[in-house]
Design an enzyme around this catalytic site. Structure first.
Site, mmCIF file in Angstrom:
data_model
loop_
_atom_site.group_PDB
_atom_site.id
_atom_site.type_symbol
_atom_site.label_atom_id
_atom_site.label_comp_id
_atom_site.label_asym_id
_atom_site.label_seq_id
_atom_site.Cartn_x
_atom_site.Cartn_y
_atom_site.Cartn_z
ATOM 1 N N ARG A 1 0.832 -1.204 0.000
ATOM 2 C CA ARG A 1 0.000 0.000 0.000
ATOM 3 C C ARG A 1 0.865 1.251 0.000
ATOM 4 N NH1 ARG A 1 -2.019 -3.676 -1.232
ATOM 5 N NH2 ARG A 1 -3.826 -4.795 -0.413
ATOM 6 N N SER B 1 -11.397 -0.626 3.174
ATOM 7 C CA SER B 1 -10.549 -1.041 4.298
ATOM 8 C C SER B 1 -9.831 0.180 4.874
ATOM 9 C CB SER B 1 -9.529 -2.076 3.833
ATOM 10 O OG SER B 1 -10.180 -3.239 3.358
ATOM 11 N N GLU C 1 -5.146 3.391 5.914
ATOM 12 C CA GLU C 1 -4.937 3.373 4.468
ATOM 13 C C GLU C 1 -5.333 4.681 3.797
ATOM 14 O OE1 GLU C 1 -6.135 0.270 1.920
ATOM 15 O OE2 GLU C 1 -5.519 -1.359 3.251
#
Length: 360
Positions: free
Chosen positions: A164, A253, A356
Site C-alpha cells: 500500500r 478497508s 490506508e
C-alpha cells in the site's frame, strides 16, 4: 477545463463527508492538466488530485487547488509473446477496467474486482486484494510534473511499490540550491498521473491462495477456476463483506494489515490461537487487521456518527445522513474513532495499525 469555485465535495468522496473545495478544476485531458498548471501556477500553490474519492478522509474544506481527474479511455496498446499491454485513462473507474479487460479475453485483474476508486489512484496506493497487487500487473504510467508541466513515464522499479505504498506517497527531499531534481526520490504533491498501463500475462494461472477463495473452490467443486469465475467469486465475497458506498458511506478497508516477525507472531498466537495470519514471501507474517479490531470489541460500535461496520470490522462507515451536509459524519468523528481503535489494538497486541486512506 472547467473551473468551479466553492465546489461541494460531499458527493465526490465515498465517505459522504461534507466539505468544499475553494477551487476545483475538472481535467479531461493532458492539455487540461497543463492549462491548469499554467493558469494557477502550481509551482507556488499546493494542489490535490481527486479521483473517485474512495480513499480519502476530508477533515475540513480543501484549500489547495483540487484537480478532479476525469481523463477517460481504455485500449490495447501493445501485444508481446508474453502479455497484452493495456492502457487506461487515470479518470476511468477501476472496476470498469477489470470487467472490460476480462470481456476482451485478457485475464489477470480478476482478483482486484470491485476495488473502489479510479485507475490513476491505483499506483499511488499499490492496490491489492486476494493475493494480487497492482505491482504484479503493472507495466508503466504517464504523468505530468505539476510544477513544470513536463510529461514523463515511470516503470515499476521507478514507482518503488511497497505494501500500500509507492513513490507517490513520499515527498521529495529538499535539494540544495541549484541542484537538479531527481525523479523517483519522492513524487507526492508533484506527479499528476494521467494514464496507466498494465501487462496481463498470456501464461495466466489462477491466484486462489486466500482462504475465502479456497472456500469457494470447495463449495463449488471447482479446484481450478477460470478468470471469470474468480471475478464472480471476488464480487460476491466483497459484496457480502463490504457496504456499498452509495448506500452506506465508507472508504473501504480503513487500516493496513500489519506485518510482524515470525517470533512476534508466535508470541501473539500463544495468547490468541485463532488470530488470522498469512506468511509472506520475505519471511514476515501478515496479520488480519480486521481480526485484531474485532478481537478488541469494536465491531458495530460508534463514535458520534462514525461507526465500525457490523459485517467487517476493518471498515469504518458513515452512520449519519450522507445526503444532508448538516447530518452527515465529519472527518473529525472518523479520525477520533480511528485513533480509539489504534489505541485499543496497541494496548492489547502491541501493534500499531496504520490507516490506508489519505487524510486531507
Amino acid at each position: 477545463m472547467l473551473v468551479q469555485k466553492n465546489a461541494p465535495l460531499q458527493q465526490a468522496n465515498s465517505f459522504g463527508i461534507a466539505a468544499r473545495a475553494l477551487t476545483l478544476v475538472r481535467v479531461a485531458s493532458e492539455d487540461d492538466v497543463r492549462a491548469a498548471i499554467a493558469r494557477f501556477d502550481l509551482a507556488r500553490a499546493p494542489f490535490f488530485v481527486l479521483g473517485g474519492g474512495s480513499n480519502i478522509v476530508l477533515t475540513g474544506d480543501v484549500k489547495p487547488l483540487v484537480l478532479k481527474m476525469e481523463i477517460a479511455g481504455l485500449r490495447l496498446v501493445d501485444e508481446t509473446p508474453r502479455a497484452w499491454i493495456i492502457e487506461a485513462g487515470a479518470g476511468e473507474v477501476w472496476h470498469r477496467l477489470v470487467a472490460w479487460s476480462l470481456a476482451q479475453g485478457w485475464p489477470g485483474l480478476e482478483n482486484l474486482a470491485l476495488i473502489p476508486g479510479t485507475v490513476g489512484a491505483a499506483p499511488v496506493q499499490n492496490i491489492g486484494a486476494y493475493g494480487v497487487e497492482l505491482q504484479d500487473r503493472f507495466h508503466s504510467l504517464t504523468a505530468i510534473d505539476g510544477l513544470t508541466g513536463e510529461g514523463f513515464e515511470l516503470d515499476a522499479a521507478q514507482c518503488a511499490f511497497g505494501y500500500r505504498d509507492s513513490v507517490f506517497k513520499h515527498a521529495a527531499p529538499v535539494a540544495p540550491e541549484g541542484a537538479a531534481w531527481r525523479r523517483g526520490m519522492g513524487l507526492a504533491g508533484r506527479a499528476i498521473i494521467t494514464r496507466v498501463r498494465l501487462a496481463l500475462p498470456k501464461a495466466w494461472r489462477p491466484v486462489i491462495d486466500y482462504l475465502d477463495l479456497q472456500k469457494k473452490c470447495e463449495e463449488t467443486g471447482v479446484p481450478q477456476p477460470d478468470a471469470q469465475q474468480i471475478f464472480d467469486w471476488v464480487c460476491a465475497i466483497r459484496g457480502a463483506k463490504l457496504p456499498d458506498p452509495a448506500v452506506l458511506g465508507n472508504a473501504g478497508s480503513f487500516f493496513k494489515n500489519p506485518t510482524v516477525t515470525p517470533e512476534q507472531c508466535r508470541d501473539i498466537i500463544a495468547r490468541e490461537p485463532r488470530i488470522v495470519h498469512y506468511p509472506m514471501p520475505d519471511g514476515s507474517i501478515k496479520l488480519a487487521a480486521g481480526w485484531l479490531i474485532d478481537a478488541c470489541g469494536w465491531r458495530g460500535k460508534s463514535v458520534g456518527r462514525a461507526g465500525v461496520y457490523e459485517k467487517q470490522a476493518l471498515v469504518l462507515v458513515n452512520r449519519g445522513n450522507r445526503a444532508d451536509p448538516e447530518a452527515s459524519v465529519t472527518g473529525g468523528e472518523v479520525m477520533t474513532l480511528a485513533r480509539a481503535i489504534q489505541t485499543s489494538v496497541y494496548e492489547r497486541f502491541g501493534i500499531r495499525l496504520q490507516p490506508e486512506p489519505v487524510v486531507v
